[in-house]
Design an enzyme around this catalytic site. Structure first.
Site, PDB file in Angstrom:
ATOM      1  CB  THR A   1      86.599  10.752  -5.181  1.00  0.00           C
ATOM      2  OG1 THR A   1      86.553  10.084  -3.916  1.00  0.00           O
ATOM      3  CG2 THR A   1      85.841  12.060  -5.091  1.00  0.00           C
ATOM      4  CB  SER A   2      86.660   5.111  -6.027  1.00  0.00           C
ATOM      5  OG  SER A   2      86.751   5.412  -4.646  1.00  0.00           O
ATOM      6  NE  ARG A   3      90.770   3.538 -11.139  1.00  0.00           N
ATOM      7  CZ  ARG A   3      91.568   4.457 -10.604  1.00  0.00           C
ATOM      8  NH1 ARG A   3      91.049   5.577 -10.136  1.00  0.00           N
ATOM      9  NH2 ARG A   3      92.868   4.260 -10.547  1.00  0.00           N
TER      10      ARG A   3
ATOM     11  CG  ASP B   1      87.466  13.628  -9.446  1.00  0.00           C
ATOM     12  OD1 ASP B   1      87.472  14.721 -10.047  1.00  0.00           O
ATOM     13  OD2 ASP B   1      88.502  12.967  -9.233  1.00  0.00           O
TER      14      ASP B   1
ATOM     15  CD  GLU C   1      88.048   8.585 -15.595  1.00  0.00           C
ATOM     16  OE1 GLU C   1      89.251   8.794 -15.402  1.00  0.00           O
ATOM     17  OE2 GLU C   1      87.191   8.651 -14.687  1.00  0.00           O
TER      18      GLU C   1
ATOM     19  CG  HIS D   1      90.546  10.962 -12.629  1.00  0.00           C
ATOM     20  ND1 HIS D   1      90.085   9.728 -13.011  1.00  0.00           N
ATOM     21  CD2 HIS D   1      91.400  10.726 -11.612  1.00  0.00           C
ATOM     22  CE1 HIS D   1      90.644   8.787 -12.265  1.00  0.00           C
ATOM     23  NE2 HIS D   1      91.449   9.374 -11.402  1.00  0.00           N
ATOM     24  CD  GLN D   2      89.620  19.842  -9.813  1.00  0.00           C
ATOM     25  OE1 GLN D   2      88.584  19.801 -10.474  1.00  0.00           O
ATOM     26  NE2 GLN D   2      89.937  20.875  -9.059  1.00  0.00           N
TER      27      GLN D   2
END
Length: 359
Positions: free
Chosen positions: A259-261, A285, A290, A322-323
């Site tokens: 969930t970072s990069r 995420d 992206e 990216h939620q």
């Protein structure tokens, strides 16, 4: 006499407040990658600041930078805006003084170019770290207990349990890469599940150690953990932190959450690991490419990115756009911190050290 003094005092306070807001009335902030929720939240919080706000839905890059008006004080950008040296040269010529990130990461900005032109780069170093940590847990539980598949089945009146088998979180070994504010929140949640939590970070958090987290080397975390969650920033050193070699250190059948990069993971190496079973589950995420996909409705389009299409074809992969940050609490903190950063800089006040990004 007392009543007159009281009225005069109230008028004086009102004038002071009006003057504080009035000085910002013609100070323009131009937003890029602005979505409806950004506009609503920033307009609400701007009531106490009085900036002139303008919003553009497009991301900032060479294609649009000349649309910035002369004298714009600040541009406010997000994770997929691309502030190259070329873009920053134009911003400087337009008179922009501040680049305000409404996020924590700043890998999308040429900091050396900003420094050369004397443009201050500020960010939101922390906004509801629990929001991102809780989303990481949500992804983990969804992959494990397959609630997304169960939801679709039941809606079709299929109550079979075949293919929905999961595992107990209790007693599993969870590896956490980086224990900043988000990683720390994730550790605490995993401890609450009754997991053994291992962590790697250059700086050991004494509170987490007291709570039962064991700090070991990066390689040892990969070797021992059943579940690995990434919570580190993207830097030249951490680019493709998860690659063919590091995947080879992991347990066969491990779970990986990011969930970072996106660029922390070598996506092609991860696909290979999914195909061999080295990874049993993957939850992301974020994604390397992206900027071409996320925050857009592409439901009526043909996505030409074969890599993301391949990832989404796996039944044991969960992708969200990216939620993780996306809660009411986080949006409010982002708006308030961003506007206050710009206010302080405009008044010559040095913001918190973690706010201003330095080369």
């Amino acid at each position: 006499m007392i009543a007159t003094v009281d009225i005069n005092y109230k008028c004086w306070v009102y004038c002071i407040k009006f003057a504080a807001i009035h000085q910002h009335l013609f100070m323009k902030i131009l937003f890029f990658s602005a979505k409806p929720y950004d506009i609503i939240t920033f307009n609400q919080h701007n009531a106490t600041y009085g900036f002139e706000l303008e919003y553009l839905e497009t991301h900032l890059g060479p294609h649009i930078v000349n649309a910035v008006d002369e004298g714009t004080y600040a541009v406010c950008v997000f994770v997929n805006d691309n502030l190259t040296g070329e873009v920053i040269d134009v911003l400087a010529a337009k008179g922009v003084k501040v680049i305000a990130l409404r996020c924590a990461g700043f890998n999308n900005i040429d900091l050396a170019a900003a420094k050369k032109h004397g443009i201050t780069v500020c960010r939101v170093p922390a906004y509801s770290p629990e929001a991102v940590a809780e989303h990481a847990v949500a992804m983990l539980l969804t992959l494990n207990r397959k609630t997304h598949k169960a939801y679709n089945r039941v809606r079709e009146q299929n109550f079979s349990l075949n293919g929905l088998l999961g595992f107990n979180m209790h007693g599993k070994t969870v590896g956490v890469i980086a224990t900043g504010r988000i990683g720390k929140a994730f550790c605490k949640i995993m401890l609450g599940f009754g997991c053994k939590v291992l962590a790697f970070d250059l700086y050991k958090d004494q509170e987490l150690i007291a709570a039962g987290v064991d700090y070991i080397s990066f390689e040892e975390v990969l070797q021992q953990a059943d579940i690995i969650s990434l919570h580190c920033p993207l830097t030249p050193e951490s680019h493709h932190l998860i690659n063919k070699e590091t995947l080879g250190l992991m347990k066969h059948g491990a779970t990986l959450i990011n969930t970072s990069r996106g660029a922390l993971i070598d996506t092609h190496a991860v696909i290979a690991a999914l195909k061999t079973g080295r990874l049993a589950y993957l939850g992301i995420d974020v994604y390397e490419q992206e900027d071409r996909l996320f925050f857009k409705d592409l439901s009526g389009s043909i996505i030409e990115d074969d890599t993301i299409q391949r990832l989404m074809s796996f039944p044991n992969v969960l992708v969200t756009g990216h939620q993780a940050f996306f809660t009411e609490d986080a949006l409010a903190q982002i708006a308030e911190t961003t506007l206050n950063n710009i206010r302080q800089l405009s008044e010559g006040i040095a913001p918190d050290a973690a706010v201003v990004v330095k080369v």
